[in-house]
Design an enzyme around this catalytic site. Sequence first.
Site, PDB file in Angstrom:
ATOM      1  N   LYS A   1      26.228 -21.516  10.197  1.00 49.01           N
ATOM      2  CA  LYS A   1      25.998 -22.141   8.878  1.00 49.01           C
ATOM      3  C   LYS A   1      26.291 -21.148   7.748  1.00 49.01           C
ATOM      4  O   LYS A   1      26.973 -21.461   6.788  1.00 49.01           O
ATOM      5  CB  LYS A   1      24.537 -22.608   8.730  1.00 49.01           C
ATOM      6  CG  LYS A   1      24.040 -23.540   9.802  1.00 49.01           C
ATOM      7  CD  LYS A   1      22.617 -24.014   9.521  1.00 49.01           C
ATOM      8  CE  LYS A   1      21.567 -22.934   9.509  1.00 49.01           C
ATOM      9  NZ  LYS A   1      21.314 -22.280  10.810  1.00 49.01           N
TER      10      LYS A   1
ATOM     11  N   ARG B   1      14.449 -28.042   6.774  1.00 55.12           N
ATOM     12  CA  ARG B   1      14.287 -27.748   8.203  1.00 55.12           C
ATOM     13  C   ARG B   1      13.148 -28.543   8.817  1.00 55.12           C
ATOM     14  O   ARG B   1      12.910 -28.465  10.013  1.00 55.12           O
ATOM     15  CB  ARG B   1      13.979 -26.271   8.413  1.00 55.12           C
ATOM     16  CG  ARG B   1      15.203 -25.440   8.330  1.00 55.12           C
ATOM     17  CD  ARG B   1      14.926 -24.032   8.807  1.00 55.12           C
ATOM     18  NE  ARG B   1      16.026 -23.222   8.342  1.00 55.12           N
ATOM     19  CZ  ARG B   1      16.219 -21.968   8.666  1.00 55.12           C
ATOM     20  NH1 ARG B   1      15.383 -21.372   9.462  1.00 55.12           N
ATOM     21  NH2 ARG B   1      17.241 -21.304   8.199  1.00 55.12           N
TER      22      ARG B   1
ATOM     23  N   ARG C   1      25.342  -9.957  16.131  1.00 56.54           N
ATOM     24  CA  ARG C   1      25.433 -10.283  14.704  1.00 56.54           C
ATOM     25  C   ARG C   1      24.944  -9.116  13.839  1.00 56.54           C
ATOM     26  O   ARG C   1      23.961  -8.467  14.165  1.00 56.54           O
ATOM     27  CB  ARG C   1      24.596 -11.526  14.385  1.00 56.54           C
ATOM     28  CG  ARG C   1      24.557 -11.819  12.879  1.00 56.54           C
ATOM     29  CD  ARG C   1      24.192 -13.216  12.583  1.00 56.54           C
ATOM     30  NE  ARG C   1      22.750 -13.444  12.606  1.00 56.54           N
ATOM     31  CZ  ARG C   1      22.192 -14.588  12.218  1.00 56.54           C
ATOM     32  NH1 ARG C   1      22.947 -15.583  11.798  1.00 56.54           N
ATOM     33  NH2 ARG C   1      20.889 -14.747  12.274  1.00 56.54           N
TER      34      ARG C   1
ATOM     35  N   ARG D   1      19.742  -7.785  11.615  1.00 58.85           N
ATOM     36  CA  ARG D   1      18.572  -8.420  11.004  1.00 58.85           C
ATOM     37  C   ARG D   1      17.334  -8.149  11.846  1.00 58.85           C
ATOM     38  O   ARG D   1      17.404  -8.168  13.071  1.00 58.85           O
ATOM     39  CB  ARG D   1      18.799  -9.938  10.922  1.00 58.85           C
ATOM     40  CG  ARG D   1      19.294 -10.380   9.574  1.00 58.85           C
ATOM     41  CD  ARG D   1      19.637 -11.826   9.554  1.00 58.85           C
ATOM     42  NE  ARG D   1      18.547 -12.717   9.960  1.00 58.85           N
ATOM     43  CZ  ARG D   1      18.589 -14.032   9.843  1.00 58.85           C
ATOM     44  NH1 ARG D   1      19.662 -14.602   9.324  1.00 58.85           N
ATOM     45  NH2 ARG D   1      17.598 -14.783  10.232  1.00 58.85           N
TER      46      ARG D   1
ATOM     47  N   ARG E   1      12.445 -18.487  17.155  1.00 57.87           N
ATOM     48  CA  ARG E   1      13.168 -19.267  16.135  1.00 57.87           C
ATOM     49  C   ARG E   1      13.810 -20.506  16.752  1.00 57.87           C
ATOM     50  O   ARG E   1      13.857 -21.565  16.132  1.00 57.87           O
ATOM     51  CB  ARG E   1      14.210 -18.378  15.452  1.00 57.87           C
ATOM     52  CG  ARG E   1      13.565 -17.356  14.523  1.00 57.87           C
ATOM     53  CD  ARG E   1      14.457 -16.166  14.243  1.00 57.87           C
ATOM     54  NE  ARG E   1      15.644 -16.521  13.491  1.00 57.87           N
ATOM     55  CZ  ARG E   1      16.757 -15.782  13.476  1.00 57.87           C
ATOM     56  NH1 ARG E   1      16.836 -14.663  14.176  1.00 57.87           N
ATOM     57  NH2 ARG E   1      17.782 -16.165  12.768  1.00 57.87           N
TER      58      ARG E   1
HETATM   59  P1  AMP Z   1      17.649 -17.929   8.461  1.00 60.37           P
HETATM   60  O1  AMP Z   1      18.236 -16.790   7.703  1.00 60.37           O
HETATM   61  O2  AMP Z   1      18.142 -19.244   7.989  1.00 60.37           O
HETATM   62  O3  AMP Z   1      17.793 -17.753   9.949  1.00 60.37           O
HETATM   63  O4  AMP Z   1      16.067 -17.915   8.141  1.00 60.37           O
HETATM   64  C1  AMP Z   1      15.276 -16.776   8.449  1.00 60.37           C
HETATM   65  C2  AMP Z   1      13.813 -17.147   8.375  1.00 60.37           C
HETATM   66  O5  AMP Z   1      13.482 -17.566   7.042  1.00 60.37           O
HETATM   67  C3  AMP Z   1      13.382 -18.293   9.287  1.00 60.37           C
HETATM   68  O6  AMP Z   1      13.092 -17.859  10.603  1.00 60.37           O
HETATM   69  C4  AMP Z   1      12.129 -18.789   8.542  1.00 60.37           C
HETATM   70  O7  AMP Z   1      11.016 -17.945   8.784  1.00 60.37           O
HETATM   71  C5  AMP Z   1      12.529 -18.626   7.081  1.00 60.37           C
HETATM   72  N1  AMP Z   1      13.163 -19.858   6.526  1.00 60.37           N
HETATM   73  C6  AMP Z   1      14.437 -19.998   6.063  1.00 60.37           C
HETATM   74  N2  AMP Z   1      14.659 -21.241   5.622  1.00 60.37           N
HETATM   75  C7  AMP Z   1      13.492 -21.935   5.800  1.00 60.37           C
HETATM   76  C8  AMP Z   1      13.082 -23.277   5.552  1.00 60.37           C
HETATM   77  N3  AMP Z   1      13.910 -24.195   5.009  1.00 60.37           N
HETATM   78  N4  AMP Z   1      11.810 -23.614   5.885  1.00 60.37           N
HETATM   79  C9  AMP Z   1      10.950 -22.716   6.399  1.00 60.37           C
HETATM   80  N5  AMP Z   1      11.271 -21.444   6.685  1.00 60.37           N
HETATM   81  C10 AMP Z   1      12.537 -21.035   6.382  1.00 60.37           C
END
Ligand code: AMP
Length: 229
Positions: free
Chosen positions: A20, A96, A136, A171, A182
């Site tokens: 994404k 989400r 990554r 990360r 996750r």
């Molecule tokens: P990502 O970078 O999209 O993998 O997001 C990293 C972390 O940010 C996730 O594991 C969540 O803890 C938090 N996060 C990101 N987007 C959301 C969302 N829309 N709702 C809740 N938590 C989020």
Amino acid sequence: MVLDPMKTIFIFFGPPGSGKGTLAGRAKEEAGIPVLSTGNESRKHVELGTELGKQLHHYMQKGILIPDTLITKMVIVWLQEKLATHNRVILDGFPRTLGQAESLQEFITTHDGNARIVPVIFTIPDAVILERLQSRLICANKDCQAPYSLVTRVPAQDMICDICHSHLVQRADDNATTVKSRLIEYHKHASALLPYLKLQFASLETINTERLAPTEAYEAFQNLLIKYA
Ligand code: AMP
């Protein structure tokens, strides 16, 4: 009377590591489409040590979702600003949960009846994700955070970001244990959210990022930009 062109909010939904962020980054760079990545934005708060960041860190380090109320406000403020000046925007990683999707729908209905939502679902098996996330890297610059892969998107200079020339890092939540949490979180919420999105939006689109290389995935998205122009 001249009607405003319809505004389109693309929502990118898919498991962590499904591509994404890579696709959204390219759409921002090449097509000038504003992108809000709730993950990037949250990491920025954590790194800056803001009051909000201190709360977010607790959830992110465990690989669980941030409560809807904290994340939704951030998105609504951003949408209000961007939709005033742009006809197309991308939400990368929001909604989400069912609650987030309902808040977004309510915002559209009450604030901007002229906007439509196009969900773009990224599909890829968990086994491939676990493998991919080991390789990554992201740019350490909190205002950039461009994603790289040691397999499919190797930086031109070793461990240096092609865009802003900062260092690349792994990360904190890309370790095997947190990735598993996750993925569990993703499937738990996807089982409620996907049927809702299918029911609510006839325009639901799918991109299979297991089969498509990043460039092919971007071409698929370019076709969507034409379809929803
Ligand atoms: P990502 O970078 O999209 O993998 O997001 C990293 C972390 O940010 C996730 O594991 C969540 O803890 C938090 N996060 C990101 N987007 C959301 C969302 N829309 N709702 C809740 N938590 C989020």
